[in-house]
Design an enzyme around this catalytic site. Structure first.
Site, PDB file in Angstrom:
ATOM      1  N   GLU A 161       5.935  -6.491  -3.126  1.00  0.00           N
ATOM      2  CA  GLU A 161       5.423  -6.252  -4.482  1.00  0.00           C
ATOM      3  C   GLU A 161       6.421  -5.447  -5.319  1.00  0.00           C
ATOM      4  O   GLU A 161       6.810  -4.338  -4.947  1.00  0.00           O
ATOM      5  CB  GLU A 161       4.096  -5.481  -4.379  1.00  0.00           C
ATOM      6  CG  GLU A 161       3.436  -5.194  -5.714  1.00  0.00           C
ATOM      7  CD  GLU A 161       2.106  -4.471  -5.568  1.00  0.00           C
ATOM      8  OE1 GLU A 161       1.737  -4.075  -4.423  1.00  0.00           O
ATOM      9  OE2 GLU A 161       1.428  -4.266  -6.591  1.00  0.00           O
ATOM     10  N   HIS A 187       2.522  -4.800 -13.386  1.00  0.00           N
ATOM     11  CA  HIS A 187       3.864  -4.356 -12.992  1.00  0.00           C
ATOM     12  C   HIS A 187       5.011  -4.954 -13.788  1.00  0.00           C
ATOM     13  O   HIS A 187       6.122  -5.078 -13.278  1.00  0.00           O
ATOM     14  CB  HIS A 187       4.080  -4.640 -11.500  1.00  0.00           C
ATOM     15  CG  HIS A 187       3.316  -3.693 -10.636  1.00  0.00           C
ATOM     16  ND1 HIS A 187       3.505  -3.577  -9.286  1.00  0.00           N
ATOM     17  CD2 HIS A 187       2.359  -2.783 -10.944  1.00  0.00           C
ATOM     18  CE1 HIS A 187       2.699  -2.663  -8.788  1.00  0.00           C
ATOM     19  NE2 HIS A 187       1.984  -2.174  -9.781  1.00  0.00           N
ATOM     20  N   HIS A 228      -2.141  -9.342  -7.331  1.00  0.00           N
ATOM     21  CA  HIS A 228      -2.913  -8.120  -7.533  1.00  0.00           C
ATOM     22  C   HIS A 228      -3.421  -8.205  -8.959  1.00  0.00           C
ATOM     23  O   HIS A 228      -2.678  -7.937  -9.903  1.00  0.00           O
ATOM     24  CB  HIS A 228      -2.042  -6.869  -7.348  1.00  0.00           C
ATOM     25  CG  HIS A 228      -1.950  -6.415  -5.937  1.00  0.00           C
ATOM     26  ND1 HIS A 228      -1.362  -5.226  -5.559  1.00  0.00           N
ATOM     27  CD2 HIS A 228      -2.405  -6.982  -4.796  1.00  0.00           C
ATOM     28  CE1 HIS A 228      -1.449  -5.104  -4.243  1.00  0.00           C
ATOM     29  NE2 HIS A 228      -2.065  -6.153  -3.759  1.00  0.00           N
ATOM     30  N   ASP A 266       1.650  -8.393  -9.318  1.00  0.00           N
ATOM     31  CA  ASP A 266       0.631  -7.463  -9.823  1.00  0.00           C
ATOM     32  C   ASP A 266       0.811  -7.488 -11.335  1.00  0.00           C
ATOM     33  O   ASP A 266       1.877  -7.115 -11.847  1.00  0.00           O
ATOM     34  CB  ASP A 266       0.897  -6.071  -9.232  1.00  0.00           C
ATOM     35  CG  ASP A 266      -0.085  -5.017  -9.721  1.00  0.00           C
ATOM     36  OD1 ASP A 266      -0.399  -5.003 -10.928  1.00  0.00           O
ATOM     37  OD2 ASP A 266      -0.516  -4.174  -8.910  1.00  0.00           O
ATOM     38  N   ASP A 319       0.743   0.801 -16.290  1.00  0.00           N
ATOM     39  CA  ASP A 319       0.096   0.252 -15.094  1.00  0.00           C
ATOM     40  C   ASP A 319      -1.114   1.113 -14.753  1.00  0.00           C
ATOM     41  O   ASP A 319      -1.158   1.771 -13.719  1.00  0.00           O
ATOM     42  CB  ASP A 319       1.120   0.241 -13.949  1.00  0.00           C
ATOM     43  CG  ASP A 319       0.548  -0.339 -12.676  1.00  0.00           C
ATOM     44  OD1 ASP A 319      -0.331  -1.209 -12.767  1.00  0.00           O
ATOM     45  OD2 ASP A 319       0.983   0.091 -11.580  1.00  0.00           O
ATOM     46  N   ASP A 353      -6.441  -5.140  -7.704  1.00  0.00           N
ATOM     47  CA  ASP A 353      -5.814  -3.822  -7.589  1.00  0.00           C
ATOM     48  C   ASP A 353      -6.150  -2.988  -8.821  1.00  0.00           C
ATOM     49  O   ASP A 353      -5.381  -2.942  -9.765  1.00  0.00           O
ATOM     50  CB  ASP A 353      -4.292  -3.968  -7.426  1.00  0.00           C
ATOM     51  CG  ASP A 353      -3.625  -2.635  -7.100  1.00  0.00           C
ATOM     52  OD1 ASP A 353      -4.360  -1.655  -6.861  1.00  0.00           O
ATOM     53  OD2 ASP A 353      -2.382  -2.575  -7.089  1.00  0.00           O
ATOM     54  N   TRP A 372       4.450  -2.493  -0.674  1.00  0.00           N
ATOM     55  CA  TRP A 372       4.862  -1.912  -1.958  1.00  0.00           C
ATOM     56  C   TRP A 372       5.353  -0.500  -1.680  1.00  0.00           C
ATOM     57  O   TRP A 372       4.662   0.274  -1.024  1.00  0.00           O
ATOM     58  CB  TRP A 372       3.700  -1.856  -2.966  1.00  0.00           C
ATOM     59  CG  TRP A 372       4.105  -1.041  -4.164  1.00  0.00           C
ATOM     60  CD1 TRP A 372       4.986  -1.412  -5.135  1.00  0.00           C
ATOM     61  CD2 TRP A 372       3.724   0.312  -4.465  1.00  0.00           C
ATOM     62  NE1 TRP A 372       5.165  -0.383  -6.027  1.00  0.00           N
ATOM     63  CE2 TRP A 372       4.407   0.680  -5.644  1.00  0.00           C
ATOM     64  CE3 TRP A 372       2.877   1.241  -3.854  1.00  0.00           C
ATOM     65  CZ2 TRP A 372       4.272   1.944  -6.230  1.00  0.00           C
ATOM     66  CZ3 TRP A 372       2.734   2.492  -4.425  1.00  0.00           C
ATOM     67  CH2 TRP A 372       3.433   2.834  -5.614  1.00  0.00           C
ATOM     68  N   ASP A 428      -4.223   0.379 -14.103  1.00  0.00           N
ATOM     69  CA  ASP A 428      -5.193  -0.130 -13.127  1.00  0.00           C
ATOM     70  C   ASP A 428      -6.633   0.023 -13.582  1.00  0.00           C
ATOM     71  O   ASP A 428      -7.500   0.447 -12.812  1.00  0.00           O
ATOM     72  CB  ASP A 428      -4.939   0.502 -11.752  1.00  0.00           C
ATOM     73  CG  ASP A 428      -3.651  -0.013 -11.126  1.00  0.00           C
ATOM     74  OD1 ASP A 428      -3.566  -1.216 -10.870  1.00  0.00           O
ATOM     75  OD2 ASP A 428      -2.714   0.787 -10.935  1.00  0.00           O
ATOM     76  N   LYS A 451       7.778  -3.783  -9.163  1.00  0.00           N
ATOM     77  CA  LYS A 451       7.175  -2.973 -10.220  1.00  0.00           C
ATOM     78  C   LYS A 451       8.243  -2.619 -11.244  1.00  0.00           C
ATOM     79  O   LYS A 451       9.431  -2.559 -10.919  1.00  0.00           O
ATOM     80  CB  LYS A 451       6.609  -1.701  -9.576  1.00  0.00           C
ATOM     81  CG  LYS A 451       5.847  -0.809 -10.513  1.00  0.00           C
ATOM     82  CD  LYS A 451       4.900   0.099  -9.751  1.00  0.00           C
ATOM     83  CE  LYS A 451       4.222   1.047 -10.706  1.00  0.00           C
ATOM     84  NZ  LYS A 451       3.052   1.698 -10.142  1.00  0.00           N
TER      85      LYS A 451
END
Ligand SMILES: C[C@H](O)[C@H](O)[C@@H](O)C(=O)CO
Ligand SMILES: [Mn+2]
Length: 420
Positions: free
Chosen positions: A228, A264, A288, A261, A296, A328, A187, A298, A230
């Site tokens: 990955e 993303h 993820h 992810d 994002d 993640d 990423w 997380d 985004k």
């Protein structure tokens, strides 16, 4: 307590059997799930390149300053061992390149080598787990301009290509030594705060760099590449070089893993819906699993509809062997061990719920066009006695049932984390 768990399970088993679901088979199927624990929740994505390293740049951010973060590789391992002791099922560890054992030496990213990670491989061997790996393309002066593998500065671009090459070599050796393929995920934060002109130029360079960095092919039993995408990062809002379309194309063209992810994408997109779409064209995926809150962010994973669809899509379609499940999230505002255990258990619960679904019956109802019945059955499934099966599964696995892990984590905080 365990008597109560067993009693509740016996009743739940009958209730599930009444709708054609075999709870024993579902718990057995959980052994097909291995969750890759991201090391970076232990220390808020700081790593150990320097004693005071913190996350900076890259469009990602941790917020919070809860005491007890890991300050060394030994702390990270101690924390992960605690986490794994409180989880049912199987785990792996997922490292970033900034988590090497550098022993006070300044090792730049284009200089990382196997020797910096051999201790990790040995630790994984001791723990009986596999290892995954990530080049770290952020929090570095050569990423400060916003472009790494897509940089128009040839020296910078070459620096990051070298990092990618080295990280893939480390991954292959880890997979070889551990006897389980190491997933190497790439990423890069590359993007632009304001509207760029030459979007195409940057994307052409990113493709060129990936081709160069991945030119060495390793056996699939040793390592697998993932890329990955985004939508955007903080401070890089106007254009992301490695967008979804870019990486789906790259993954399909090269038959490597696409990393999904679920933080993303645009907030109205449903990540779980992408699994069967992308798996039409690539052999495998990396996930993820995270919880985006408005962006994002997380946050720690919780058992929500988004996670449920992801797990259900994998189980319904028998994609277990094609999907590598990683996490993640990085919340620095709460006990970090608690974050791992709560978040990982939430993901595992979603899979167990998926395994307790009478999928064939639901498909039959759907194919018969009985959409009210489908809706009603899905609603009823939500209140089936899942918790009784989960607790029994935990009991069998020798880990705390229900909320039993909370006191264990409080004890660890008192005895270990508070002393850091
Ligand atoms: C630290 C991770 O590699 C990073 O979070 C990346 O996977 C990502 O999701 C960036 O937003
Ligand atoms: Mn990610």
């Amino acid at each position: 307590m365990s008597e109560l768990v067993k009693k509740a399970y016996e009743i739940a088993k009958e209730q599930y059997a009444a709708i054609g679901v075999d709870t024993e088979a579902a718990m057995k199927k959980m052994s097909e799930l291995t969750i890759s624990l991201h090391c970076w929740q232990t220390d808020d994505v700081g790593g150990f390149e320097t004693p005071d390293a913190t996350l900076s740049g890259g469009g990602i951010q941790t917020t919070g300053n809860y005491p007890g973060k890991a300050k060394s590789v030994a702390d990270v391992r101690q924390d992960l061992e605690k986490v794994m002791s409180l989880l049912p099922g199987k785990q792996r560890v997922n490292l970033h390149a900034i988590y090497g054992e550098f022993h006070g030496e300044i090792v730049d990213r284009d200089q990382v080598e196997l020797k910096h990670f051999q201790g990790w491989i040995d630790w994984c061997k001791e723990q009986g787990i596999g290892m995954d790996f990530n080049g770290t393309f952020f929090a570095h002066p050569k990423a400060a301009e916003g472009f790494t593998l897509s940089s128009k500065n040839e020296e910078i671009r070459q620096f990051w290509v070298e990092h990618l090459k080295r990280c893939r070599a480390i991954s292959a050796e880890a997979g070889k030594q551990l006897g389980t393929p190491c997933v190497h995920n790439t990423w890069v934060p590359d993007g632009s705060k304001d509207t760029p002109i030459d979007r195409n130029g940057y994307r052409t360079l990113l493709q060129k760099s990936l081709d160069e960095g991945m030119a060495t092919k390793y056996p699939k039993e040793y390592m697998k590449d993932a890329v990955e995408s985004k939508t955007f990062g903080i401070g890089l809002e106007s254009m992301t070089v490695g967008s979804n379309e870019f990486y789906v194309g790259y993954a399909v063209k090269n038959n490597i893993l696409m990393c999904i992810d679920n933080g993303h994408y645009h907030p109205t997109e449903i990540a779980g819906d992408k699994i069967s779409a992308v798996l039409q064209y690539v052999d495998g995926l990396l996930l993820h699993v995270t919880r985006p809150v408005r962006w994002d962010s997380d946050h720690v994973v919780t058992l929500n509809e988004e996670i449920q669809l992801i797990a259900s899509e994998i189980v319904r379609n028998d994609f277990m062997s094609r999907v590598n499940v990683g996490l993640d999230f990085f919340d620095a505002s709460i006990n970090r061990i608690g974050a791992y255990v709560t978040g990982t258990r939430a993901a595992q619960k979603a899979f167990l719920i998926a395994m307790l679904e009478p999928t064939k019956d639901l498909v039959a109802v759907e194919e018969a066009g009985k959409n009210f019945e489908r809706l009603a059955m899905l609603e009823e499934l939500k209140t089936m006695p899942f918790a009784a099966v989960w607790d029994y599964y935990c009991l069998q696995e020798g880990v705390p049932t229900g909320a039993g892990y909370i006191s264990e984590i409080q004890k660890y905080e008192e005895e270990v984390l508070s002393k850091r």
